[in-house]
Design an enzyme around this catalytic site. Structure first.
Site, PDB file in Angstrom:
ATOM      1  N   ASP A  74       0.826  -1.218   0.000  1.00 65.89           N
ATOM      2  CA  ASP A  74       0.000   0.000   0.000  1.00 65.89           C
ATOM      3  C   ASP A  74       0.857   1.264   0.000  1.00 65.89           C
ATOM      4  O   ASP A  74       1.965   1.273   0.529  1.00 65.89           O
ATOM      5  CB  ASP A  74      -0.922  -0.018   1.223  1.00 65.89           C
ATOM      6  CG  ASP A  74      -2.075   0.966   1.080  1.00 65.89           C
ATOM      7  OD1 ASP A  74      -2.414   1.320  -0.069  1.00 65.89           O
ATOM      8  OD2 ASP A  74      -2.628   1.381   2.107  1.00 65.89           O
ATOM      9  N   HIS A 115       1.968   3.236  -9.063  1.00 67.05           N
ATOM     10  CA  HIS A 115       1.787   1.784  -9.257  1.00 67.05           C
ATOM     11  C   HIS A 115       2.961   1.214 -10.045  1.00 67.05           C
ATOM     12  O   HIS A 115       3.484   0.152  -9.745  1.00 67.05           O
ATOM     13  CB  HIS A 115       0.472   1.498  -9.994  1.00 67.05           C
ATOM     14  CG  HIS A 115      -0.738   1.911  -9.222  1.00 67.05           C
ATOM     15  ND1 HIS A 115      -0.892   1.643  -7.882  1.00 67.05           N
ATOM     16  CD2 HIS A 115      -1.864   2.583  -9.589  1.00 67.05           C
ATOM     17  CE1 HIS A 115      -2.046   2.132  -7.457  1.00 67.05           C
ATOM     18  NE2 HIS A 115      -2.653   2.709  -8.470  1.00 67.05           N
ATOM     19  N   LEU A 125      10.970 -20.377  -4.727  1.00 67.32           N
ATOM     20  CA  LEU A 125      10.020 -19.526  -4.005  1.00 67.32           C
ATOM     21  C   LEU A 125       8.651 -19.654  -4.664  1.00 67.32           C
ATOM     22  O   LEU A 125       8.535 -19.623  -5.881  1.00 67.32           O
ATOM     23  CB  LEU A 125      10.479 -18.055  -4.077  1.00 67.32           C
ATOM     24  CG  LEU A 125       9.509 -17.015  -3.499  1.00 67.32           C
ATOM     25  CD1 LEU A 125       9.488 -17.078  -1.975  1.00 67.32           C
ATOM     26  CD2 LEU A 125       9.891 -15.595  -3.952  1.00 67.32           C
TER      27      LEU A 125
HETATM   28  C1  IPE Z   1      -5.424  -2.834  -0.080  1.00 67.40           C
HETATM   29  O1  IPE Z   1      -5.097  -1.495  -0.255  1.00 67.40           O
HETATM   30  C2  IPE Z   1      -5.413  -3.541  -1.400  1.00 67.40           C
HETATM   31  C3  IPE Z   1      -4.125  -3.679  -2.058  1.00 67.40           C
HETATM   32  C4  IPE Z   1      -2.948  -3.297  -1.610  1.00 67.40           C
HETATM   33  C5  IPE Z   1      -4.179  -4.330  -3.327  1.00 67.40           C
HETATM   34  P1  IPE Z   1      -6.232  -0.376  -0.366  1.00 67.40           P
HETATM   35  O2  IPE Z   1      -5.501   0.918  -0.501  1.00 67.40           O
HETATM   36  O3  IPE Z   1      -7.196  -0.705  -1.432  1.00 67.40           O
HETATM   37  O4  IPE Z   1      -6.945  -0.485   1.055  1.00 67.40           O
HETATM   38  P2  IPE Z   1      -7.932   0.516   1.768  1.00 67.40           P
HETATM   39  O5  IPE Z   1      -8.990   0.878   0.770  1.00 67.40           O
HETATM   40  O6  IPE Z   1      -7.136   1.732   2.149  1.00 67.40           O
HETATM   41  O7  IPE Z   1      -8.429  -0.217   2.955  1.00 67.40           O
HETATM   42  C1  IPE Z   2      -1.773   0.194  -3.280  1.00 63.18           C
HETATM   43  O1  IPE Z   2      -1.523   1.566  -3.335  1.00 63.18           O
HETATM   44  C2  IPE Z   2      -1.980  -0.397  -4.644  1.00 63.18           C
HETATM   45  C3  IPE Z   2      -3.347  -0.867  -4.920  1.00 63.18           C
HETATM   46  C4  IPE Z   2      -4.350  -0.821  -4.111  1.00 63.18           C
HETATM   47  C5  IPE Z   2      -3.571  -1.426  -6.232  1.00 63.18           C
HETATM   48  P1  IPE Z   2      -2.710   2.620  -3.300  1.00 63.18           P
HETATM   49  O2  IPE Z   2      -3.090   2.924  -4.710  1.00 63.18           O
HETATM   50  O3  IPE Z   2      -3.809   2.161  -2.431  1.00 63.18           O
HETATM   51  O4  IPE Z   2      -1.962   3.870  -2.663  1.00 63.18           O
HETATM   52  P2  IPE Z   2      -2.561   4.891  -1.607  1.00 63.18           P
HETATM   53  O5  IPE Z   2      -3.041   4.092  -0.438  1.00 63.18           O
HETATM   54  O6  IPE Z   2      -3.667   5.633  -2.277  1.00 63.18           O
HETATM   55  O7  IPE Z   2      -1.385   5.761  -1.272  1.00 63.18           O
HETATM   56 MG    MG Z   3      -4.174   2.358  -0.412  1.00 60.74          MG
END
Ligand code: IPE
Ligand code: IPE
Ligand code: MG
Length: 248
Positions: free
Chosen positions: A18, A35, A129
């Site tokens: 995240d 991303h 792995l």
């Molecule tokens: C969780 O992250 C999903 C992934 C890392 C793929 P999110 O950014 O979607 O989670 P929330 O919405 O903050 O809980």
């Molecule tokens: C996690 O990073 C990746 C996915 C959920 C695909 P985010 O896109 O949720 O990044 P933040 O949380 O908005 O910084």
């Molecule tokens: Mg996020």
């Protein structure tokens, strides 16, 4: 880089990757830039896990809830998966990585679905792995699809209801053949599960870091593993019982 003694190495690590969006925002770039930058961190943890002797790594790449994001972001993520499948699978294969995708793959278009299945088939014999990528995955979905499979086995007359215990049920979950989840890591500073591996998290050690996913590297992984190594896992027993068992 120091290596912890082997007995303190988690057999299976799960990561909620995240913070990509915030990483990009800090650089005044679109979320997709974040991303894309996250790919390097994936390479780092895969390499780190191989070096440390971790047996399995499960990465949360796209949750069942992430479809609610703006369509252009969802599109960019799907495109990134395609690109990564084209560019990374050769190297993963050469490094002995067995790649699998877990989640409801039926939601993806045919070309992407096919590439995921092909990559899994091609790397199926690798043993260094096990890398599981969770896409269109939700922990609740996993429990429900396992329950459905159990119900179908009962309906076919192949299984008695009484035979459904925890061990039997687990065999229908997505990570049935994978070692137990020892360490859960979430980057990006939030302290939540966000519907990741619910069943498998029952006795995993939880580790949260402020580091945003694109900045996560082998040193960050080492810090998490060191933290894990210092913990006493009691599994319901007392600390004395654990110490006695370790001395034997
Ligand atoms: C969780 O992250 C999903 C992934 C890392 C793929 P999110 O950014 O979607 O989670 P929330 O919405 O903050 O809980
Ligand atoms: C996690 O990073 C990746 C996915 C959920 C695909 P985010 O896109 O949720 O990044 P933040 O949380 O908005 O910084
Ligand atoms: Mg996020």
């Amino acid at each position: 880089m120091t290596t912890t003694t082997l007995k303190h190495i988690p057999r299976h690590i799960g990561i909620v990757m995240d913070g990509n969006g915030r990483w990009a925002k800090a650089r005044r770039r679109p979320r997709s830039f974040g991303h894309n930058a996250g790919r390097k961190a994936v390479r780092e943890v895969v390499e780190g896990c191989i070096r440390q002797g971790v047996e399995a790594l499960t990465l949360f790449a796209f949750s069942s809830e992430n479809w609610q994001r703006p369509p252009d972001e969802v599109g960019a993520l799907l495109e990134l998966f395609m690109l990564a499948l084209d560019k990374e699978v050769d190297e993963l294969d050469q490094n002995g990585v067995r790649l699998r995708f877990i989640g409801d793959l039926s939601a993806f278009d045919k070309a992407l679905h096919k590439r995921m299945v092909e990559a899994a088939k091609r790397t199926a014999g690798n043993t260094k792995l096990q890398l599981n990528i969770a896409v269109n995955y939700g922990g609740r979905w996993d429990v429900v699809q396992a329950a459905r499979q159990a119900a179908m086995a009962v309906a076919r007359g192949e299984l008695a209801v009484d035979a459904i215990d925890e061990a039997a049920f687990e065999r229908w979950t997505s990570l049935a053949e994978v070692p137990p989840l020892d360490l859960f890591i979430r980057t990006g500073g939030d302290h939540r599960i966000s519907n990741f591996l619910l069943w498998q998290l029952a006795y995993a050690e939880l580790y949260f870091t402020e580091t945003l996913w694109p900045d996560f590297n082998q040193t960050s992984l080492q810090l998490a593993i060191n933290d894990f190594a210092r913990r006493e896992r009691r599994f319901g027993r007392t600390g004395d019982q654990v110490a006695q068992a370790a001395a034997r």
